[in-house]
Design an enzyme around this catalytic site. Structure first.
Site, PDB file in Angstrom:
ATOM      1  N   TYR A  50       0.848  -1.180   0.139  1.00 44.79           N
ATOM      2  CA  TYR A  50      -0.186  -0.113  -0.097  1.00 44.79           C
ATOM      3  C   TYR A  50       0.815   1.211   0.196  1.00 44.79           C
ATOM      4  CZ  TYR A  50      -4.198  -2.787   1.007  1.00 44.79           C
ATOM      5  OH  TYR A  50      -5.316  -3.634   0.884  1.00 44.79           O
ATOM      6  N   GLU A  51       0.442   2.251  -0.464  1.00 43.41           N
ATOM      7  CA  GLU A  51       1.222   3.353  -0.907  1.00 43.41           C
ATOM      8  C   GLU A  51       1.665   4.163   0.292  1.00 43.41           C
ATOM      9  OE1 GLU A  51      -0.857   5.321  -3.824  1.00 43.41           O
ATOM     10  OE2 GLU A  51      -2.176   6.105  -2.470  1.00 43.41           O
ATOM     11  N   SER A  52       0.965   3.677   1.504  1.00 41.97           N
ATOM     12  CA  SER A  52       1.185   4.445   2.777  1.00 41.97           C
ATOM     13  C   SER A  52       2.478   4.015   3.425  1.00 41.97           C
ATOM     14  CB  SER A  52       0.191   4.133   3.732  1.00 41.97           C
ATOM     15  OG  SER A  52      -0.232   2.754   4.073  1.00 41.97           O
ATOM     16  N   GLY A  53       3.131   2.910   2.823  1.00 37.52           N
ATOM     17  CA  GLY A  53       4.373   2.401   2.909  1.00 37.52           C
ATOM     18  C   GLY A  53       4.433   1.389   3.555  1.00 37.52           C
TER      19      GLY A  53
END
Lengths: 251, 269
Positions: A50-53
């Site tokens: 996920y792009e939140s890391g």
């Protein structure tokens, strides 16, 4: 066989497209539902990014956003946003980018920016790019999932937020884009894949009970139909049960 | 050395009309209370910066604090659109809002360049998209070693960055854990910074993997318990998803929004 909705068929068909052991950069909404269902069915070792890391997230319920605490709590690693894009996505380490769209055109170009031809005076202002342009550029391939309608499936998108196949086959290579681009579109009516010769999205499978005319009517361009059009296998009871429990737990 | 101030003092001192202000947070640890304080103090003509402007930016925009937004995804996460943002872009209400639009990768790299003291960052991004045509902050650049065509984006150096974190000690050292988004880069890129924290403690208990911003890297710390609500603070409280859903109805309607705003600022309707 149980009764099921068109949306359920769509989520299940999208989940089936994700192979065991793949890594998948997951967008929120339908892609996230499908990816989490795949982990619970045939692909327990699917790596969700996920792009939140959050790398290797294993949520026990559907996350409500890409920064849901559940994703961080269950991840193999939590890294910064610059790291997830620069170290993990950009070099092409990720197998599949799984995206939604507001508008999609016949060459798989995605618009999530504005509806209307004037960027500065749009008919509708959409959320914008997020991580999608680089996901579409750098993942080895891209799957797209969205409900089919003539408003969403257009001949040409109003704005290219994320590049698919441009104006046809060879455009990605000309631009030096590393990934193969969109290889599959999953809708509530069936599946589309780019034609090997032209890269135009072509109907290759219909979900059970859906007629070709319905798919054509729900598409804003003259939809081509594959000569060997197949029927998607109906959802199994196991798939439906798991999808419903996942949705319920996410409420 | 960071000074420990009240939220009101910190905003009064650090945020000025016309400033470029980043309130960062990636779903987690969003400095919502600080945003509300900016509204209460009536700042105007701000250039707001954030990768993922969400409901607190919708509120700042609706309150007329912003004249420009630099962003990469503007929405109510998990719910839908930001209606005040849409109204400002589509109908200039309450004031016109200029936008400078990027992708997440572009924004993240702009902060990295800002934090690194460099004028620009390089990425392999935006190729084939319509985004470069809408801004002069996305330009092609040729690699001097390989000749590859890449993209350059200019550094983002906000006048002030505000983030929320779990803890600080009395000396102003800040400790933050969980999803850390782009907060470190945004703080280090800024000329001034404010960190609101859940609590100020005598000593920071070590947390493996936690991000520590040393006191000398931060301008001010303010103790604001619950300062990220309705977003969440790992270890303190969970995200209030119902508040995000409720915002959709308030944000959708100018009158409902104005009522909300009057309540926040103590104006009698």
């Amino acid at each position: 066989m149980s009764e099921y909705t068109a949306d359920e068929m769509m989520s299940i068909a999208a989940a089936r497209a994700l192979g065991e052991g793949m890594s998948c950069f997951v967008g929120i909404g339908l892609p996230s539902t499908a990816a989490n269902l795949a982990r619970r069915t045939h692909a327990p070792n699917l790596t969700l990014i996920y792009e939140s890391g959050c790398l290797g997230a294993k949520p026990t319920r559907l996350p409500l956003s890409i920064g849901d605490g559940e994703l961080a709590d269950t991840a193999d690693a939590v890294v910064s946003v610059p790291e997830v894009f620069n170290y993990w996505l950009q070099p092409g380490r990720i197998d599949v980018g799984f995206l939604g769209a507001a508008q999609l055109d016949k060459f798989g170009n995605i618009n999530t920016t504005v509806i209307g031809s004037d960027y500065h005076d749009p008919k509708v202002r959409l959320p914008g790019a997020g991580g999608a342009p680089e996901i579409a550029a750098s993942c080895k391939e891209v799957f797209i999932v969205l409900r089919q309608s003539p408003r969403a499936f257009v001949d040409k998108v109003d704005f290219i937020t994320s590049f698919g196949h441009g104006t046809g086959k060879g455009d990605r290579e000309k631009l030096g884009l590393p990934g193969a681009g969109p290889t599959l579109v999953v809708t509530d009516l069936g599946l589309m894949r780019p034609d090997p010769e032209t890269a135009e999205l072509t109907l290759t499978e219909l979900h059970p009970g859906i007629e070709v005319e319905q798919a054509i009517a729900a598409t804003g361009w003259k939809l081509k139909v594959a000569a060997d059009l197949k029927t998607t296998p109906a959802p199994t009871d196991e798939e439906l049960t798991l999808l419903r429990s996942l949705k319920k737990a996410g409420e | 050395m960071a000074r420990v101030l009240s939220l009101g003092e910190a905003v009064a001192e650090l945020v000025h009309d016309g400033d470029t202000v980043a309130l960062e947070g990636f779903t987690h640890l969003i400095p919502v209370e600080a945003g509300h304080e900016i509204i209460r103090q009536g700042r105007k003509n701000l250039t707001l910066v954030r990768m993922t402007p969400d409901i607190v930016y919708d509120q700042l925009i609706g309150a007329g604090c912003a004249s420009k937004l630099i962003f990469s995804w503007g929405g109510n996460p998990g719910v839908g659109s930001l209606h005040r943002f849409r109204d400002a872009v589509q109908h200039s209400w309450p004031v016109p809002l200029e936008i400078e639009e990027h992708s997440h990768a572009g924004m993240a790299n702009r902060y990295v360049a800002g934090a690194s003291g460099l004028p620009f960052a390089v990425l392999r991004g935006y190729t084939g998209t319509d985004l470069p045509a809408q801004t002069d902050t996305i330009k092609p650049i040729t690699c001097p070693f390989t000749g590859e065509q890449l993209t350059a984006v200019p550094a983002l150096n906000p006048d002030v960055t505000i983030v929320h974190a779990q803890r600080a000690d009395r000396a102003g050292n800040v400790q933050l854990w969980g999803i850390a988004g782009v907060q470190k880069e945004a703080v280090l890129a800024a000329k001034r910074s404010l960190v609101t924290v859940e609590e100020v403690v005598d000593e920071l208990e070590p947390k493996p993997g936690a991000l520590v911003l040393p006191t000398w890297a931060v301008t001010a710390v303010a103790e604001v318990p619950g300062g990220a609500k309705p977003s969440y603070a790992a270890g303190y409280y969970e995200r209030d998803n119902s508040a995000y859903q409720a915002w959709d109805l308030i944000g959708r309607d100018r009158d409902e929004f104005t009522k909300w705003l009057n309540e926040l600022t103590g104006v009698k309707a």
